[in-house]
Design an enzyme around this catalytic site. Structure first.
Site, mmCIF file in Angstrom:
data_model
loop_
_atom_site.group_PDB
_atom_site.id
_atom_site.type_symbol
_atom_site.label_atom_id
_atom_site.label_comp_id
_atom_site.label_asym_id
_atom_site.label_seq_id
_atom_site.Cartn_x
_atom_site.Cartn_y
_atom_site.Cartn_z
ATOM 1 N N HIS A 169 38.883 77.223 54.549
ATOM 2 C CA HIS A 169 39.344 75.867 54.440
ATOM 3 C C HIS A 169 40.621 75.586 55.403
ATOM 4 O O HIS A 169 40.888 74.396 55.572
ATOM 5 C CB HIS A 169 39.449 75.444 53.153
ATOM 6 C CG HIS A 169 38.144 75.612 52.372
ATOM 7 N ND1 HIS A 169 37.018 74.897 52.545
ATOM 8 C CD2 HIS A 169 38.028 76.156 51.152
ATOM 9 C CE1 HIS A 169 36.202 75.207 51.651
ATOM 10 N NE2 HIS A 169 36.650 75.926 50.869
ATOM 11 N N ASP B 203 30.359 82.656 46.300
ATOM 12 C CA ASP B 203 30.037 81.603 45.155
ATOM 13 C C ASP B 203 28.972 80.891 45.304
ATOM 14 O O ASP B 203 28.779 79.770 44.402
ATOM 15 C CB ASP B 203 31.426 80.689 45.342
ATOM 16 C CG ASP B 203 31.923 80.337 46.589
ATOM 17 O OD1 ASP B 203 31.234 80.603 47.547
ATOM 18 O OD2 ASP B 203 32.937 79.810 46.979
HETATM 19 ZN ZN LIG Z 1 33.952 78.803 48.415
#
Ligand SMILES: [Zn+2]
Length: 311
Positions: free
Chosen positions: A130, A248
């Site tokens: 990110h 995830d």
């Molecule tokens: Zn993630």
């Protein structure tokens, strides 16, 4: 040849606070599972070095790097945690952990290009995908995979690298850094809508983004990967492949609502390895991103490593 495994004790010193899902115990859980599964003996373990800031500046602006260094060194000296954005908190161990995480990715890249390892996995934190060229975001400080990909291109002189991102969240930072760089092809899937709510419209023609609705399971996802990722990767003929390996999207992980299981990670890794074997002399560097259910994370990493190590 072997699978190299890069990690460092410093990566456990980064702590975003009590109860935070991106916790040091993630690496301990992986280590335990490596030992209990027996796969540990198939891996060639290395301590991650500190990254050179010159390498970091291949993916991040010099101003961002200088400012981050300044802030994280202040946090290190004062011992007082500091939130750099609403989701990303630095503590006293963060600077060293971030230097080790990116250092692992670059060292793994060199080991694979030099033929000292067939492929490599970096068990590191903080994660990276990110972090944009100029901003921390979503638990990420340095974009480990983008730094390593640029190191392969700019320092080691490769002509084409592919980035595969199978984290449940869109790798907006990697896209921000690599969009428009035609030496790189990024293919990803991510739950949509979900944090960071980007990716539905790709930022460059070198991006293959697959936004996936919640509750999608492995079988449907495999079909989409086969139809969308594989032809693009075959056409691109990467000389090396980087993986943003977030786990995830596992059905036991509460940060997303996708339905993958270990067998799906095994399948994806096998398909990526097929491409690497055909076009890239088998060169793969995989870096840990997300994955917050400790048991599912550790089991999925082992499934991923079994394919990488061929055991
Ligand atoms: Zn993630």
């Amino acid at each position: 040849m072997s699978t190299a495994y890069f990690s460092h004790a410093d990566c456990r010193l980064h702590d975003m606070g009590r109860g935070h899902p991106e916790c040091p115990q993630r690496l301990a859980a992986i280590d335990d599972q490596l030992i209990s599964s027996g796969i540990d003996i198939a891996l060639d373990r290395h301590d991650a070095p500190l990254v050179s800031l010159k390498d970091v500046e291949l993916a991040h602006s010099a101003g961002y790097v200088a400012n981050l260094k300044d802030q994280l060194e202040q946090v290190e000296a004062s011992g007082e945690p500091r939130a750099l954005d609403p989701d990303t908190v630095a503590g006293p161990g963060t600077w060293r952990a971030a230097l080790r995480a990116a250092g692992a990715a670059v060292a793994a890249t060199d080991a694979v290009i030099d033929g000292r390892a067939e492929n490599a996995f970096c068990a590191v934190r903080p994660p990276g995908h990110h972090a944009t060229r100029d901003e921390t975001m979503g638990f990420c400080f340095f974009n480990n995979v983008a730094i390593a990909a640029r190191h392969a291109l700019d320092v080691r002189g490769l002509a084409r690298v592919a980035v595969i991102d199978f984290d449940v969240h869109h790798g907006n930072g990697t896209e921000d850094i690599l969009a428009g760089d035609e030496r790189a092809l990024m293919v990803s899937f991510f739950q949509h809508p979900l944090y960071p709510y980007s990716g539905a419209v790709p930022k460059g023609t070198n991006m293959v983004n697959l936004p996936i609705p919640p509750y999608t399971r492995g079988a449907e996802l495999r079909e989409m990967i086969e139809a969308q990722w594989m032809p693009a990767l075959e056409r691109f003929r990467p000389e090396m492949i980087f993986i943003s390996a977030g786990f995830d999207a596992h059905r036991e992980d509460d940060l997303g609502q996708l339905g993958l299981v270990e067998a799906d990670y095994e399948w994806i890794t096998r398909r990526v390895k097929d491409i690497a074997d055909r076009h890239a002399k088998g060169r793969i560097v995989s870096c840990l991103e997300g994955g917050y259910n400790l048991s599912a994370l550790a089991r999925s990493v082992v499934a991923h490593l079994r394919v990488l190590a061929g055991v």
